[in-house]
Design a protein around this motif. Structure first.
Motif, PDB file in Angstrom:
ATOM      1  N   GLN A 252      16.643 -97.656 -25.385  1.00  0.00           N
ATOM      2  CA  GLN A 252      15.888 -98.457 -26.656  1.00  0.00           C
ATOM      3  C   GLN A 252      14.350 -98.209 -26.590  1.00  0.00           C
ATOM      4  N   GLN A 253      14.552 -98.675 -25.093  1.00  0.00           N
ATOM      5  CA  GLN A 253      12.682 -98.989 -24.537  1.00  0.00           C
ATOM      6  C   GLN A 253      11.938 -97.560 -24.777  1.00  0.00           C
ATOM      7  N   TYR A 255      12.393 -94.965 -26.706  1.00  0.00           N
ATOM      8  CA  TYR A 255      12.123 -95.165 -28.116  1.00  0.00           C
ATOM      9  C   TYR A 255      11.293 -95.747 -28.559  1.00  0.00           C
ATOM     10  N   GLN A 256      10.946 -97.282 -28.302  1.00  0.00           N
ATOM     11  CA  GLN A 256       9.368 -97.784 -28.308  1.00  0.00           C
ATOM     12  C   GLN A 256       8.828 -96.615 -28.029  1.00  0.00           C
ATOM     13  N   ASN A 259       7.407 -94.744 -29.821  1.00  0.00           N
ATOM     14  CA  ASN A 259       7.048 -94.277 -30.787  1.00  0.00           C
ATOM     15  C   ASN A 259       5.074 -94.351 -30.968  1.00  0.00           C
ATOM     16  N   ILE A 260       5.550 -96.008 -29.499  1.00  0.00           N
ATOM     17  CA  ILE A 260       3.472 -96.016 -29.467  1.00  0.00           C
ATOM     18  C   ILE A 260       2.890 -95.601 -29.136  1.00  0.00           C
ATOM     19  N   ILE A 284       5.900-102.550 -21.838  1.00  0.00           N
ATOM     20  CA  ILE A 284       7.620-102.795 -22.214  1.00  0.00           C
ATOM     21  C   ILE A 284       7.661-101.380 -21.479  1.00  0.00           C
TER      22      ILE A 284
END
Length: 527
Positions: A252-253, A255-256, A259-260, A284
């Protein structure tokens, strides 16, 4: 097939299949060789020739008498005599119950023990070290040294009563899981229900397996093997679930972060939005790095009824596991967890007591660094587990037995008055025995200064006892006998094992040894 050969086959079958159901065990009792082997086994024990309730002893046993005993057991007419209960004082002012069986009962118990050992020994956990052939306390401590170096929390376990609270029905139920022989189980049930003679009165109960009976250690290990298996299964479940959760959070992190990163590429580096996203990206990444290094691990060790669980993870997890262990012991084993002795300890902030050692981890971990692809990585390595001598306990026992005297600050050696009537060689042998047992048992300690202090106190106490006996000064005693206090009776020489080197390199675990109590006293010699 002889009985001993049959036991070898049973043991091999348990090794290749731990779930094997053993049948027709009662037929083994018909063979002569197992009774002779049982008799020879217990005859070697130091206390085997001591009369208990009757005036008989093992020297009076003949082959004909063994055959009669065997026939009574085989036709199921034999009745166990009530155990003669004695009470041994413990260090905490309480008393421990010991059961003393008759000679016939001893032989039958040894036969039962031999059969149970063949069935269960290959099935016992590798984390269990108490009352097992070829294993001792130092094997358990070495296991802690090698496996507990990465743990954060320790659950130190204790059970109220232990032997006196073992439930007979539950024990027989556990035995029935592997043993499908009603007559053999019934023989064990009759043994458990034989009753206890307390001050001349016979009492019977559905609980209690008295300590020091021949069969009690193997029965206790079978009983607490349920706890071993439960902890091992629970550890695998927790480790797997935490691993899966960690992988999910990591994805999940990641993926974040992706995106960022894509959003940042489209922004001007001087813009306010770019700086906010960049700060969020770094946060993150730090959290993801923590997840990558964070690993849940459960370690376990048991010696007899003392056990310890090590947890590498959060204290919340330790509390949950403690509650589940308490619940398991109360429901499955029908016993009660000791609310004071069972506690959670941070090994880097406190010490835990296990097998007469104080165990802890250094507060500061060693830092190591490495350079790879131009990037320097710094990480903390696991510290070595430290083993300390519980000085308050040891010094108190030395004081109670008359070797030292407590002062306002510290202790000083005194003469062992009760031994001044003995010959010089017996005095030195006694002090040598006490020091050797202490030095052997605490040979794994990491603070040798404390062991050196005990050595100094006993060495000086030995010299003072000799000086008291001869109404001489300590200076003259050392002048006549030297630092080693060497004495002779004309034929044999003996000396106190005076030690000068106290290097940490001398630290060693003496594995596969069963140690006697360090403060064993020659009561018969005094009388």
């Amino acid at each position: 097939m002889k009985a001993i050969e049959r036991l070898s086959v049973i043991r091999h079958q348990s090794e290749i299949n731990k779930n094997w159901k053993h049948k027709e065990l009662f037929r083994i009792l018909r063979k002569d060789d197992i009774w002779i082997a049982a008799y020879e086994n217990i005859k070697r024990n130091k206390g085997a020739l001591t009369p208990v309730i009757t005036k008989e002893n093992l020297n009076e046993i003949s082959l004909k008498r063994l055959e009669k005993l065997r026939e009574k057991v085989v036709n199921e007419s034999y009745q166990f005599k009530a155990l003669n209960e004695i009470h041994i004082p413990k260090s905490d002012s309480r008393k421990r119950s010991l059961g003393l069986p008759t000679v016939n009962d001893k032989i039958i118990q040894e036969v039962i023990r031999m059969i149970l050992e063949a069935i269960y020994e290959p099935c016992f956990s590798k984390q269990s070290f108490g009352f097992r052939q070829g294993l001792g306390t130092h094997d358990a401590l070495e296991h802690i040294e090698s496996k507990f170096c990465s743990v954060d929390w320790v659950i130190e376990g204790g059970i109220v009563g232990v032997y006196p609270t073992i439930d007979h029905k539950q024990l027989c139920k556990i035995l029935s899981d592997k043993i499908k022989d009603f007559r053999f189980i019934n023989l064990i049930r009759k043994l458990l229900k034989c009753g206890i003679l307390q001050q001349g009165k016979l009492t019977q109960s559905n609980f209690s397996v008295l300590q020091k009976s021949i069969v009690s250690p193997i029965l206790a290990n079978i009983y607490y093997n349920e706890l071993d298996e439960w902890v091992q299964k629970k550890a695998k479940i927790l480790e797997q679930s935490q691993t899966n959760q960690r992988k999910q959070n990591y994805k999940q992190q990641s993926y974040q972060i992706f995106n960022i990163t894509e959003q940042i590429k489209k922004l001007n580096k001087r813009s306010k939005e770019y700086k906010i996203l960049l700060k969020e990206l770094k946060t993150i990444k730090r959290e993801r790095a923590k997840i990558a290094t964070k690993r849940v691990q459960i370690e376990y060790v048991r010696y007899a009824y003392d056990w310890m669980i090590g947890i590498s993870g959060d204290k919340v997890l330790a509390r949950e596991l403690k509650a589940e262990v308490t619940n398991f012991v109360e429901i499955r084993l029908k016993q009660t967890i000791h609310c004071i002795k069972t506690k959670i300890t941070d090994l880097r902030a406190g010490k835990t007591n296990f097998l007469e050692y104080e165990i802890y981890l250094p507060r500061n971990r060693k830092i190591s660094s490495s350079i790879s692809s131009g990037t320097r990585t710094i990480c903390r390595t696991n510290s070595q587990v430290r083993f300390d001598i519980p000085m308050n306990s040891v010094l108190k026992k030395m004081e109670e037995r008359g070797y030292i005297k407590k002062l306002v600050k510290g202790h000083r050696s005194i003469s062992k008055v009760s031994y001044t009537r003995l010959k010089d060689i017996l005095i030195v042998k006694h002090f040598t025995h006490v020091w050797t047992e202490l030095a052997n048992y605490y040979s794994g300690c990491t603070n040798l200064a404390k062991l050196q202090y005990i050595h100094y106190l006993l060495h000086l106490s030995c010299a003072m006892t000799l000086s008291h006996r001869h109404r001489s000064s300590i200076k003259k005693i050392f002048a006549n006998h030297g630092e080693t206090l060497t004495v002779s009776n004309g034929k044999v020489k003996t000396s106190f094992p005076y030690r000068k080197e106290w290097s940490i390199t001398k630290k060693i675990w003496q594995n596969k040894r069963h140690f006697v109590a360090p403060f064993h006293i020659y009561v018969n010699r005094i009388s």
